[in-house]
Design an enzyme around this catalytic site. Structure first.
Site, mmCIF file in Angstrom:
data_model
loop_
_atom_site.group_PDB
_atom_site.id
_atom_site.type_symbol
_atom_site.label_atom_id
_atom_site.label_comp_id
_atom_site.label_asym_id
_atom_site.label_seq_id
_atom_site.Cartn_x
_atom_site.Cartn_y
_atom_site.Cartn_z
ATOM 1 N N THR A 175 0.835 -1.203 0.000
ATOM 2 C CA THR A 175 0.000 0.000 0.000
ATOM 3 C C THR A 175 0.876 1.262 0.000
ATOM 4 O O THR A 175 2.056 1.221 0.319
ATOM 5 C CB THR A 175 -0.956 -0.003 1.215
ATOM 6 O OG1 THR A 175 -1.642 -1.230 1.242
ATOM 7 C CG2 THR A 175 -1.953 1.124 1.193
ATOM 8 N N GLU B 91 -3.402 -4.391 -2.008
ATOM 9 C CA GLU B 91 -3.490 -5.191 -0.786
ATOM 10 C C GLU B 91 -2.125 -5.719 -0.381
ATOM 11 O O GLU B 91 -1.320 -4.992 0.124
ATOM 12 C CB GLU B 91 -4.506 -6.327 -0.907
ATOM 13 C CG GLU B 91 -5.215 -6.693 0.392
ATOM 14 C CD GLU B 91 -4.342 -7.088 1.580
ATOM 15 O OE1 GLU B 91 -4.288 -6.309 2.544
ATOM 16 O OE2 GLU B 91 -3.760 -8.187 1.574
#
Ligand code: GLU
Length: 635
Positions: free
Chosen positions: A442, A462
């Site tokens: 991220t 993710e």
């Protein structure tokens, strides 16, 4: 992400651009046409014709006037500043930065993923949350996550078609620009196209991230071909990495708009990769197929939601609401902390309260929160100041707990006191999964412009490297966002965050904007799974309650308490040798060294707006090898 190119010259090519000058067309920066289709060459050094070949010195902090930007990567920050300098607004600049990060930080974010963009519009004094979270395909059912009555192991689900949510990023960018930007997608993507074509130096972050994902990248033909060298090993630091496939995909989007991604050849390739993952012949890796359909992509929608807000002392705090739990958890913890007068307290006493508040907020997060289009979560109760007053009593000021907290009863604090039928109040308990401890996935972008608009944008695929599958021929990784759904050991156990068709998995992303006296004070956010929440919270406490300047507040060693089963708290190694560690230990806190769980917690970025009209942009100085902060007009 530190630049490894020798530091030459000053600002990038647009330092001399007039405000509304268009970016140079692709190729004008020197990208050789023959590069298309070429594999990265490992010659090292700066890319010839790299639009960012004249790189300024990287700095994690910058103060000045007009616009500002901070990201994890120099080129991402440069792209934002460049757009600001030629008159684009903060939304244009944030999308430009995200486009470049999709190239240079491809294991953290990109068009195969999604995110939450929090936007403060100076004209209208409004905060908007643009939710472009990935969504479960229409044929995705929770039962697909069980085999023989037991949950499919998390690691196996990560690298699979089954974990791929419908990507939201392209529609998110497009909607953000159409509603709140001044430039088009075709314009703001130009720099990213140039970087993808001309290439950039592999840095330590890129090298380490490929190394950590080596075995699964080797097992996927398209990923191996793009992200590994000829010997199927990571490209070394300093190698020139090009991604002509991604440049071509960006160009399709630049020319055809979002439809070029959600329909047609790109959509077909995404669906094919999910349904028939391109696994290396003979690989032992079991990569399960998913159930994504073309219609899922065609029908994907962003959501424009009101920002979630609370007050904390003299500040108005804005975040994103469900399906992210981030804003709610941060707000609940702040509501709990507001009951303490921190001024006379020692740092240890302040941190003890911070950990206690975080623990209770996580207990509620685990029990109640899920996609608001599927779950009637008691957000009003959770964010009621009366609820915080009642729940605060569960923080023992004299001793640390040695077990997980139970969720509270927020229903009693809202006008509809009944839990939604079929939604059990069930605490997840236990510690967060291994993925939650590390900070390798991220990214967070913070941008402001001269007009006072602010964007606080967290985007992701993710896991680090997403699901490990590059869409063959298109140059980007798919997400594994659906592993953010809760998969209870008992498949019949109800939970607000179980997978359902069309549902968005609960997130922890916490882009935050803070106002004081109606004026911008702060913007911040972080990567790091569920530690995102504690990172944002700790930075706010460091800055507002402990009085640390924003760069120190962001750099300070972190603690993360997420309602662990045994009450223990994850601590960065640097914290363990800080004087406060001993004080917390004497209160009974068990601090687990986060080094064993992935090391760093939260390579955050922030902006601090000062009363004299200047702004300080702050990127992480050390974590993830450091980020880059710049202002449009240095002082
Ligand atoms: N999937 C995470 C979330 O939405 C973000 C990725 C991460 O940082 O772990 O909370």
């Amino acid at each position: 992400m530190k630049n490894t190119t020798p530091l030459v010259g000053l600002l990038l090519l647009c330092a001399s651009c007039s405000p509304n000058e268009k970016l140079a067309p692709i190729g004008a920066g020197g990208a050789a046409p023959g590069d298309a289709g070429a594999v990265p060459d490992a010659s090292g050094g700066g890319a010839e014709g790299d639009p960012f070949a004249q790189l300024p010195k990287i700095a994690p902090t910058a103060t000045g006037r007009r616009g500002a930007a901070a990201t994890v990567d120099l080129r991402g920050t440069l792209a934002a500043i460049e757009v600001l300098k030629r008159g684009g607004n903060a939304v244009d600049a944030a999308v430009a930065a995200a486009g470049v990060l999709g190239v240079t930080d491809p294991f953290s974010c990109g068009i195969g993923g999604g995110g939450f963009m929090l936007i403060y519009l100076a004209d209208g004094d409004e905060v908007i949350a643009l939710d472009h979270r990935e969504t479960a395909p229409s044929r995705l059912e929770a039962r697909l996550y069980y085999e023989g009555g037991a949950p499919v192991p998390f690691d196996e689900l990560v690298t699979s078609g089954l974990s791929v949510g419908v990507p939201g990023t392209v529609r998110g960018w497009s909607d953000a620009l159409r509603r709140y930007g001044t430039l088009g997608l075709g314009d703001v993507l130009q720099r990213a196209i140039q970087v993808a074509e001309a290439g950039f130096d592999v840095d330590e972050t890129f090298f380490e991230q490929t190394g950590r994902n080596l075995s699964r990248f080797q097992a996927i033909t398209s990923t191996k071909a793009l992200f590994l060298g000829p010997d199927a090993k990571p490209w070394p630091v300093g190698a020139l990495f090009k991604n002509p496939d991604l440049a071509a995909t960006y160009r399709l989007i630049a020319e055809g708009g979002e439809k070029a991604f959600y329909e047609g050849q790109v959509a077909a390739a995404i669906v094919a990769a999910v349904k028939e993952p391109p696994v290396e012949p003979g690989s032992a890796l079991d990569v399960r197929a998913g159930v994504l359909e073309l219609s899922d992509l065609r029908d994907y929608e962003t959501r424009v939601r009101p920002a979630l807000s609370t007050t904390y002392r003299d500040y108005a705090i804005y975040g994103v609401g469900l399906p992210s739990s981030g804003g709610i958890a941060v707000a609940e913890a702040l509501d709990l902390l507001e009951g303490y007068d921190m001024a006379p307290l020692t740092p240890v006493e302040v941190l003890h309260r911070y950990l206690g508040a975080s623990r209770l907020a996580f207990a509620d997060r685990g029990a109640f929160l899920g996609d608001p289009e599927f779950v009637d979560a008691p957000v009003k109760g959770l964010l009621s100041k009366d609820y915080a007053d009642a729940r605060r009593a569960q923080i023992d000021l004299a001793a640390a707990p040695s077990a997980a907290a139970e969720p509270g009863d927020p229903y009693a604090f809202q006008s509809d006191p009944s839990p939604a039928p079929g939604r059990a109040r069930k605490a997840e308990g236990g510690s967060a999964g291994p993925k939650d401890a590390g900070d390798n996935e991220t990214t967070h972008i913070t941008v402001s412009d001269a007009a006072g608009n602010i964007v606080s944008y967290t985007c992701t695929i993710e896991y680090e490297g997403g699901n490990g599958i590059v869409v063959p021929g298109y140059g980007f990784l798919l997400n594994n966002e659906l592993t953010d759904f809760t998969i209870p050991p008992d498949p019949s156990a109800p939970h607000p965050n179980v997978a359902e068709p069309g549902k968005r998995p609960r997130s922890s992303m916490s882009p935050t904007i803070v106002l004081k006296d109606g004026k911008p004070a702060l913007a911040l956010g972080s990567p790091g799974g569920s530690t995102i929440i504690t990172t944002v919270l700790q930075i706010l406490v460091n800055h507002i309650d402990l009085g640390l300047p924003i760069d120190e507040a962001l750099a300070a060693p972190r603690l993360s308490q997420r309602n662990s089963g045994d009450g223990s708290t994850d601590a960065e190694t640097a914290f363990l040798s800080a004087p406060e560690a001993e004080g917390l230990a004497s209160l009974g806190h068990a601090l687990s060294d986060a080094a064993t769980l992935g090391g760093e917690i939260g390579a955050a970025t922030a902006l601090r707006f000062h009363g004299d009209g200047t702004v300080t942009a702050v990127a992480e100085p050390v974590r993830r090898h450091g980020g880059s902060a710049m202002v449009e007009q240095p002082r």
